[in-house]
Design a protein around this motif. Sequence first.
Motif, PDB file in Angstrom:
ATOM      1  N   ARG A   5      80.576 -18.749  15.836  1.00 54.69           N
ATOM      2  CA  ARG A   5      79.602 -19.173  16.831  1.00 54.69           C
ATOM      3  C   ARG A   5      80.102 -20.242  17.796  1.00 54.69           C
ATOM      4  NH1 ARG A   5      74.273 -17.681  15.938  1.00 54.69           N
ATOM      5  NH2 ARG A   5      73.988 -16.443  14.068  1.00 54.69           N
ATOM      6  N   CYS A 174      77.769 -13.871  19.276  1.00 52.21           N
ATOM      7  CA  CYS A 174      77.049 -13.880  18.007  1.00 52.21           C
ATOM      8  C   CYS A 174      75.725 -13.112  18.075  1.00 52.21           C
ATOM      9  CB  CYS A 174      76.787 -15.318  17.554  1.00 52.21           C
ATOM     10  SG  CYS A 174      76.035 -16.373  18.809  1.00 52.21           S
ATOM     11  N   SER A 175      75.324 -12.654  19.242  1.00 56.63           N
ATOM     12  CA  SER A 175      74.065 -11.916  19.337  1.00 56.63           C
ATOM     13  C   SER A 175      74.256 -10.439  18.996  1.00 56.63           C
ATOM     14  CB  SER A 175      73.467 -12.057  20.740  1.00 56.63           C
ATOM     15  OG  SER A 175      74.351 -11.530  21.715  1.00 56.63           O
ATOM     16  N   SER A 176      75.414  -9.894  19.370  1.00 57.80           N
ATOM     17  CA  SER A 176      75.703  -8.483  19.099  1.00 57.80           C
ATOM     18  C   SER A 176      77.186  -8.242  19.331  1.00 57.80           C
ATOM     19  CB  SER A 176      74.871  -7.585  20.013  1.00 57.80           C
ATOM     20  OG  SER A 176      75.258  -6.224  19.867  1.00 57.80           O
ATOM     21  N   CYS A 194      76.246 -15.235  23.331  1.00 56.96           N
ATOM     22  CA  CYS A 194      75.069 -16.034  23.001  1.00 56.96           C
ATOM     23  C   CYS A 194      75.198 -17.474  23.484  1.00 56.96           C
ATOM     24  CB  CYS A 194      74.802 -16.012  21.501  1.00 56.96           C
ATOM     25  SG  CYS A 194      76.216 -16.540  20.503  1.00 56.96           S
TER      26      CYS A 194
END
Length: 316
Positions: A5, A174-176, A194
């Motif tokens: 992240r 980190c979202s997809s 993200c």
Amino acid sequence: MPPHRNGNLSMAYFQDFVLEGFGGGLDTQALLFAVFLALYMVTVLGNILMIIVITLDARLHSPMYFFLKNLSFVDLCYSSVIAPNALANFFSSSKVITFAGCATQFFFFSLLATTESFLLGVMAYDRFMAICNPLRYPITMCQSACTRLVLGAYCGGCFNSVVQTSFTFHLPFCSSNRINHFFCDVPPLLQIACGNTAINELLMFGICGFMIVGLAFVILISYGYIIATILRMRSGAGRRKIFSTCGSHMTVVTLFFGTLFVMYAQPGAIESMEQGKVVSVFYTLVIPMLNPLIYSLRNKDVKEAVRRLGQKHMTM
């Protein structure tokens, strides 16, 4: 491995992406595969033929054809960065590309696309010097000057590619990990990031917009002077030959810069990925395929060189 992240490049190196490509069933995928394969094969054959003809025919050893040969080489590499992986993914169940593979593909795509933009500007300058300053042309466009101009185009492409790749792949994904595209490009990557992408969007619109608009402006100015010079010519045959050569270049410039502007130089580009996929097919496959056809079909010197090469091959 799950995405890291904090956007650290070394940690995100092991992340995989999924290139979703185009939707549809097996029949649609088979049709798209056939279309992509046909476009890519014609691109490869056309650009290799152009390179061979210009290299072997001494009559084409001039600055204009030196730049055209380099354009064909860039088009060949440019489409080869995208097409083979896209073709493999049509019948792949996973469609996975590693983080390193995605970054590498984007780096070379950005490098070659930017280099082509600068090469088209250099070719416009070459025609401007040849038509508007014919007495100074042999000195101004000597072999060393032409080589420096081509190297400058590659340096400009490398600078833009390093900047765009560095900023894009330091983002946290980190979202997809599903990229809504058939290759790794900035707009779909920004969609799945993200972190704060404001700087990346500013860089894309700023650098790409400045480059596209700036080069287009230089090309238009060059052709403004060229048209004014042509209109003062008394020879009808000379006018037709120059219009044919310059018309080919302007056709390529319009197609290439037009599609790049739609994709990268307008704020709505990031939100319109479905339109972006179609536009991307044009500048990654269709335009590299059309370039050798446009320059050969509308250029008498190239057509005669191809004919001479064919006759020489038949007599061997």
